[in-house]
Design a protein around this motif. Structure first.
Motif, PDB file in Angstrom:
ATOM      1  N   SER A  32      -3.873   4.011   0.461  1.00  0.00           N
ATOM      2  CA  SER A  32      -2.788   4.867   0.935  1.00  0.00           C
ATOM      3  C   SER A  32      -3.197   6.308   0.615  1.00  0.00           C
ATOM      4  O   SER A  32      -4.234   6.531   0.000  1.00  0.00           O
ATOM      5  CB  SER A  32      -1.471   4.498   0.241  1.00  0.00           C
TER       6      SER A  32
ATOM      7  N   LEU B  45     -10.717  -0.140  -3.768  1.00  0.00           N
ATOM      8  CA  LEU B  45      -9.258  -0.216  -3.840  1.00  0.00           C
ATOM      9  C   LEU B  45      -8.751  -0.183  -5.282  1.00  0.00           C
ATOM     10  O   LEU B  45      -7.547  -0.282  -5.519  1.00  0.00           O
ATOM     11  CB  LEU B  45      -8.781  -1.492  -3.141  1.00  0.00           C
TER      12      LEU B  45
ATOM     13  N   ASP C 207      -5.282  -2.124   8.030  1.00  0.00           N
ATOM     14  CA  ASP C 207      -5.462  -1.011   7.092  1.00  0.00           C
ATOM     15  C   ASP C 207      -5.168   0.358   7.706  1.00  0.00           C
ATOM     16  O   ASP C 207      -5.062   1.365   6.992  1.00  0.00           O
ATOM     17  CB  ASP C 207      -6.910  -1.008   6.565  1.00  0.00           C
TER      18      ASP C 207
ATOM     19  N   ALA D 282      -4.455  -1.939   0.060  1.00  0.00           N
ATOM     20  CA  ALA D 282      -5.133  -1.129   1.087  1.00  0.00           C
ATOM     21  C   ALA D 282      -5.010   0.314   0.631  1.00  0.00           C
ATOM     22  O   ALA D 282      -4.156   0.630  -0.199  1.00  0.00           O
ATOM     23  CB  ALA D 282      -4.461  -1.313   2.443  1.00  0.00           C
TER      24      ALA D 282
ATOM     25  N   ALA E 133       0.854  -1.199   0.000  1.00  0.00           N
ATOM     26  CA  ALA E 133       0.000   0.000   0.000  1.00  0.00           C
ATOM     27  C   ALA E 133       0.883   1.241   0.000  1.00  0.00           C
ATOM     28  O   ALA E 133       1.073   1.884   1.025  1.00  0.00           O
ATOM     29  CB  ALA E 133      -0.906  -0.011   1.225  1.00  0.00           C
TER      30      ALA E 133
END
Ligand code: S3P
Length: 445
Positions: free
Chosen positions: A201, A221, A317, A199, A174
């Protein structure tokens, strides 16, 4: 009263009776880089205000100027006019130097991959040891030729770009830097570029590209970037929550503190630190005041006072939302009651230093009960209130700005005198850090 400077860049810090004042932190580093890079490849001129004066952002500025982009001061400190060149920049006549800045090297590689000329980009000793295969691999798949040391995994990188095609890419980590490099290349590719993230960012690139008329679609995502040109936009850069985090932790953990930090960016992809500190019991000691939106980013003033914190478990996350704040969170955990466990944060091992190893090593020197794990750390907190359960000693920045500042805050909370060697490293993201610390020691409102 509590700090002194020595010419070899070490500072002494000890715990003041009280800590307080009103301050602004530097412009957000991530948004500052992007405001220069995206406006450089856009059509038209942009006024950027509140740009970070940190060395990392200056590295990006110098690299862009070396490719023919005019970036000139526009009066007030932190104000610049960027004259957009459109997607095609000029071949630099020398090696580009990204200094200590992973963001400069990785995002600019996305731009270089789209240029038909040859360029070389390098950085300081720390940056030359940080992993670059993560950008080299997808940019090669898009059609760029890139070579680097150690089988194309380390800088200096040599790039001959141009004729890119869109790809569908599963991001292995991520990382906003890798995501952004691919997005920037995707703007100049034929066909769409699809990125699947493990995940979320930080999403500053997505926001700014959209504000400039670029076409991106986000679906959970998954991210789609369509090729196209951008139109310059004026940007007011909010204060950097990653810099504010030092004063937030200092105030929460000191027994008599009250600090107001003005104009801090509250982008949800960056506010993991606020969520964790609430979970640690900050409550009404950590308040957002005057929440507003400025330049497409949420912003607030933060009023922070002393609190009693307790340990928490942090992972999953949440980690990409507070990655840069882990060293200062570890300091908070030392002054909290009970244990804190940080996991899923192996990315910290490839930052400006191995931040798991260096944070644990330095806090251990101060007397903390802290152990490194493969992907994080476990901290046995000594209790709240800044009652000085850690003892001052010599600490070392390891050339890492966030470590230098975290140790300064530890020194503000510890017994005795803490010496921070490598204090000047703070300038990478926060050139006024030590002045602001002196201001807070005066406790004037
Ligand atoms: C940044 C992303 C993060 C962060 C760095 C700045 C950015 O790195 O640690 O300080 O501006 O995109 P990664 O995306 O590599 O995790």
């Amino acid at each position: 009263m509590n700090t002194s400077t020595s010419p070899n860049s070490s500072r002494n810090v000890s715990r003041p009776a009280s800590l307080g004042g009103v301050l602004s932190v530097p412009g957000d580093k991530s948004i500052s880089h992007r405001s220069l890079i995206l406006n450089a490849i856009a059509q038209g001129d942009a006024l950027v205000q509140g740009l970070s004066g940190g060395e990392d952002v200056i590295s990006t500025m110098h690299c862009l100027q070396a490719m023919g982009v005019s970036i000139e001061p526009a009066g007030a400190p932190g104000s610049y006019i960027v004259k957009g060149q459109g997607p095609e920049l000029e071949e630099p006549s020398n090696i580009l130097d990204a200094g200590n800045s992973g963001t400069s090297m990785r995002l600019l590689s996305g731009i270089l991959a789209a240029q038909s000329f040859v360029s070389v980009i390098t950085g300081d000793g720390s940056l030359r040891e940080r992993p670059m295969r993560r950008i080299v691999e997808p940019l090669k798949q898009m059609g760029a030729q890139i070579m680097g040391r150690q089988n194309d995994s380390l800088a200096p990188l040599v790039v001959r770009g141009g004729d890119l095609r869109g790809i569908e890419y599963d991001l292995p980590m991520a990382s906003a830097q890798v995501k952004s490099a691919i997005m920037l290349a995707g703007l100049s590719a034929t066909g769409e570029t699809i990125i699947h993230q493990p995940a979320l960012s930080r999403d500053h690139t997505e926001r700014m590209v959209s504000a400039m008329g670029g076409k991106t679609e986000e679906n959970g995502l998954d991210l789609v970037v369509h090729p196209g040109t951008l139109s310059a936009v004026d940007i007011v850069v909010p204060g950097d929550i990653s810099s504010a985090a030092f004063w937030i932790v200092a105030a929460l953990c000191h027994r008599d503190a009250r600090i107001l930090i003005r104009g801090v960016g509250m982008n949800p992809s960056r506010t993991g630190i606020m969520d964790v500190l609430q979970e640690m019991g900050a409550g009404s000691s950590l308040q957002l005041i005057d929440q507003r939106t400025e330049g497409g980013e949420p912003v607030a003033d933060i009023l922070v006072t002393s609190a009693e914190l307790h340990g928490v478990e942090i992972g999953g996350d949440l980690i990409p939302r507070l990655l840069d704040e882990v060293p200062i969170l570890a300091v908070a955990a030392c002054f909290a009651g009970g244990d804190t466990v940080i996991r899923d944060a192996a990315e910290l091992r490839v930052k400006e230093s191995d931040r798991i190893a260096t944070t644990v090593e330095q806090l251990t020197r101060l007397g903390a009960s802290i152990k490194a794990t493969d992907d994080g750390m476990v901290i046995h907190g000594r209790g709240t209130g800044g009652t000085g359960k850690l003892g001052g000693t010599d600490t070392e920045s390891h050339g890492d700005h966030r470590l230098a500042m975290s140790m300064a805050v530890a020194g503000l909370l510890s017994d005795g005198e803490t010496t921070i060697h490598g204090a000047a490293d703070a300038s990478v993201s926060y050139p006024e850090f030590w002045q602001d610390l002196d201001l807070l020691l005066e406790d004037v409102w």
